[in-house]
Scaffold this motif. Structure first.
Motif, PDB file in Angstrom:
ATOM      1  N   ARG A   1      -6.486 -15.124   2.235  1.00 16.12           N
ATOM      2  CA  ARG A   1      -5.891 -14.285   2.733  1.00 16.12           C
ATOM      3  C   ARG A   1      -4.424 -14.857   2.138  1.00 16.12           C
ATOM      4  O   ARG A   1      -4.010 -16.062   1.060  1.00 16.12           O
ATOM      5  CB  ARG A   1      -4.588 -14.494   4.114  1.00 16.12           C
ATOM      6  CG  ARG A   1      -6.159 -14.272   4.732  1.00 16.12           C
ATOM      7  CD  ARG A   1      -5.751 -14.830   6.149  1.00 16.12           C
ATOM      8  NE  ARG A   1      -6.729 -14.245   7.677  1.00 16.12           N
ATOM      9  CZ  ARG A   1      -6.352 -14.199   8.782  1.00 16.12           C
ATOM     10  NH1 ARG A   1      -5.064 -14.772   9.243  1.00 16.12           N
ATOM     11  NH2 ARG A   1      -7.136 -13.893   9.486  1.00 16.12           N
ATOM     12  N   SER A   2      -2.831 -14.703   1.760  1.00 17.01           N
ATOM     13  CA  SER A   2      -2.085 -14.298   1.192  1.00 17.01           C
ATOM     14  C   SER A   2      -1.498 -15.672   1.496  1.00 17.01           C
ATOM     15  O   SER A   2      -1.272 -16.407   0.187  1.00 17.01           O
ATOM     16  CB  SER A   2      -0.462 -13.120   1.197  1.00 17.01           C
ATOM     17  OG  SER A   2      -0.943 -11.879   0.642  1.00 17.01           O
TER      18      SER A   2
ATOM     19  N   ARG B   1       4.521 -12.251  -2.162  1.00 14.61           N
ATOM     20  CA  ARG B   1       5.204 -10.735  -1.704  1.00 14.61           C
ATOM     21  C   ARG B   1       5.394 -10.046  -2.786  1.00 14.61           C
ATOM     22  O   ARG B   1       5.836  -8.877  -2.365  1.00 14.61           O
ATOM     23  CB  ARG B   1       5.315 -11.180  -0.218  1.00 14.61           C
ATOM     24  CG  ARG B   1       4.830 -11.553   0.761  1.00 14.61           C
ATOM     25  CD  ARG B   1       5.187 -12.135   1.501  1.00 14.61           C
ATOM     26  NE  ARG B   1       4.050 -12.649   2.720  1.00 14.61           N
ATOM     27  CZ  ARG B   1       4.135 -13.650   3.633  1.00 14.61           C
ATOM     28  NH1 ARG B   1       5.835 -13.894   3.850  1.00 14.61           N
ATOM     29  NH2 ARG B   1       3.537 -13.829   4.537  1.00 14.61           N
TER      30      ARG B   1
ATOM     31  N   ARG C   1      -8.416  -5.855   2.025  1.00 14.45           N
ATOM     32  CA  ARG C   1      -7.425  -5.515   3.226  1.00 14.45           C
ATOM     33  C   ARG C   1      -8.476  -6.834   4.816  1.00 14.45           C
ATOM     34  O   ARG C   1      -9.351  -5.492   4.477  1.00 14.45           O
ATOM     35  CB  ARG C   1      -6.539  -3.594   3.517  1.00 14.45           C
ATOM     36  CG  ARG C   1      -6.092  -3.220   2.671  1.00 14.45           C
ATOM     37  CD  ARG C   1      -4.454  -4.278   2.932  1.00 14.45           C
ATOM     38  NE  ARG C   1      -3.493  -3.848   1.806  1.00 14.45           N
ATOM     39  CZ  ARG C   1      -1.719  -4.319   1.692  1.00 14.45           C
ATOM     40  NH1 ARG C   1      -1.466  -4.811   2.892  1.00 14.45           N
ATOM     41  NH2 ARG C   1      -1.192  -4.331   0.876  1.00 14.45           N
TER      42      ARG C   1
ATOM     43  N   GLN D   1      -3.962  -7.071   6.650  1.00 19.31           N
ATOM     44  CA  GLN D   1      -3.725  -8.018   5.370  1.00 19.31           C
ATOM     45  C   GLN D   1      -3.772  -8.460   4.286  1.00 19.31           C
ATOM     46  O   GLN D   1      -5.764  -7.929   3.993  1.00 19.31           O
ATOM     47  CB  GLN D   1      -3.663  -9.984   6.144  1.00 19.31           C
ATOM     48  CG  GLN D   1      -3.173  -9.586   7.115  1.00 19.31           C
ATOM     49  CD  GLN D   1      -3.548 -11.087   8.135  1.00 19.31           C
ATOM     50  OE1 GLN D   1      -4.661 -11.359   8.675  1.00 19.31           O
ATOM     51  NE2 GLN D   1      -2.577 -12.127   8.360  1.00 19.31           N
ATOM     52  N   ARG D   2      -3.663  -8.508   3.090  1.00 21.06           N
ATOM     53  CA  ARG D   2      -4.274  -8.763   1.384  1.00 21.06           C
ATOM     54  C   ARG D   2      -5.503 -10.263   1.840  1.00 21.06           C
ATOM     55  O   ARG D   2      -4.713 -10.779   1.810  1.00 21.06           O
ATOM     56  CB  ARG D   2      -2.816  -9.296   0.346  1.00 21.06           C
ATOM     57  CG  ARG D   2      -2.011  -7.822   0.302  1.00 21.06           C
ATOM     58  CD  ARG D   2      -1.041  -8.251  -0.985  1.00 21.06           C
ATOM     59  NE  ARG D   2      -0.152  -6.945  -0.326  1.00 21.06           N
ATOM     60  CZ  ARG D   2       0.001  -5.988  -1.647  1.00 21.06           C
ATOM     61  NH1 ARG D   2      -1.052  -5.900  -1.740  1.00 21.06           N
ATOM     62  NH2 ARG D   2       0.856  -5.246  -1.730  1.00 21.06           N
TER      63      ARG D   2
END
Length: 324
Positions: free
Chosen positions: A18-19, A34, A47, A52-53
């Motif tokens: 995740r980011s 971001r 995704r 979520q990325r």
């Protein structure tokens, strides 16, 4: 049979992050990641079910390369379109030359938090031998005792134009082999001024190991980008809102609506040009982007103003400074 299918599915399932995790692994603040994604569409990420990325290991590696190059002064807007292979080529000379500068480095540190980080870093920080330290730039004079220094290492959360003279004065008093300036927030004009003085300027690195590499790069004469070409000057506005309103009113007698439409476009472009000049910048990339937007809209305005002048002369419309 089922076990084999499960194994094959497991082998084909790629590990993703995740980011927040991806940013931490790449040494980036998650807010910066971001902003980069929003402005430059860095990665074609997957995704999650919740939107979520999700970053692959290869994408995280690319983020790390981008971060290193930005720290060395390369603009993120130029880097984002380059493949990983080119990014590696750009870093390789810096890493190779930095490796040539081996052994411990004698440093004078300005910034209490940085001194504490180096002291607590253990093995990673052994290459940085702190000879003297102080909290602020105006205290450097009391430490200038002629001790030989490799690096004057300065950390400041915020840097403004007034800091340039202080940094230069501190360098002249201590006479290090090189000067490294670290910041969290700083205007692009200040960064350019410091680099013009020969300083290596970078955002505060997340890891002490990165700081060691920055110092070695500075000693090897790397990381100082070429001066930015002088921007084409942008002329002041030739048509203010009153002049454009007069042209629009005079153009109402024409069957052609080009004067009105062109006036509307000029008002919008001029307004955006002024907005870009005043828009707040959160970091170096922000400031550079807003300056580029201001210049681009200013050049667009100049082209449109030239077109408006030709149109006004052709249709007999009033021009500012000329009798109707």
């Amino acid at each position: 049979m089922n076990d084999r299918m499960d194994q094959e599915r497991g082998e084909s399932r790629e590990v993703t992050y995740r980011s927040g995790v991806a940013a931490r692994l790449a040494g980036l603040p998650v807010e910066t990641l971001r902003v980069w994604e929003r402005r430059y569409a860095l990665s074609e990420t997957q995704r999650s079910a919740h939107g979520q990325r999700l970053y692959t290991a290869e994408q995280v590696r690319r983020l790390g390369l981008l971060k290193q190059l930005v720290d060395l002064g390369h603009p993120i807007g130029v880097l984002t379109g380059l493949p990983v292979e080119r990014l590696e080529e750009m870093i390789a000379p810096n890493a190779a030359r930095a490796a040539d500068v081996s052994g411990p480095m004698r440093v004078l540190v300005v910034g209490d938090s940085l001194v504490r980080r180096i002291a607590a870093s253990g093995r990673d920080g052994r290459a940085l031998q702190v000879q003297r330290h102080c909290a602020r730039l105006d205290q450097v004079a009391s430490l200038a005792d002629g001790t030989a220094l490799d690096v004057l290492l300065i950390e400041a959360s915020e840097l403004d134009e007034a800091a340039v003279a202080q940094v230069v004065a501190a360098r002249d008093m201590t006479r290090p082999a090189t000067t490294v300036v670290l910041y969290r927030f700083c205007g692009s004009a200040t960064i350019r001024a410091l680099r013009a003085q020969g300083c290596l300027v970078a955002r505060v690195p997340a890891e002490i190991g990165e700081l060691v590499l920055l110092c070695r790069s500075a000693l090897a004469g790397q990381g100082l980008p070429a001066p930015e070409p002088a921007a084409e000057p942008v002329a002041p506005r030739r048509f203010d809102e009153q002049a454009l309103a007069a042209i629009t009113a005079a153009g109402n007698r024409l069957s052609c609506e080009c004067p009105r439409h062109l006036s509307d476009i000029l008002m919008m472009v001029g307004s955006f040009e002024r907005y870009s000049a005043q828009c707040a910048s959160r970091n170096q990339e922000d400031a550079r982007l807003h300056r580029e937007l201001e210049l681009a809209s200013g050049r667009a305005r100049m082209v449109l103003e030239a077109a408006m002048e030709r149109l006004a002369l052709a249709e007999g419309l009033p021009l500012p400074g000329k009798p109707a």
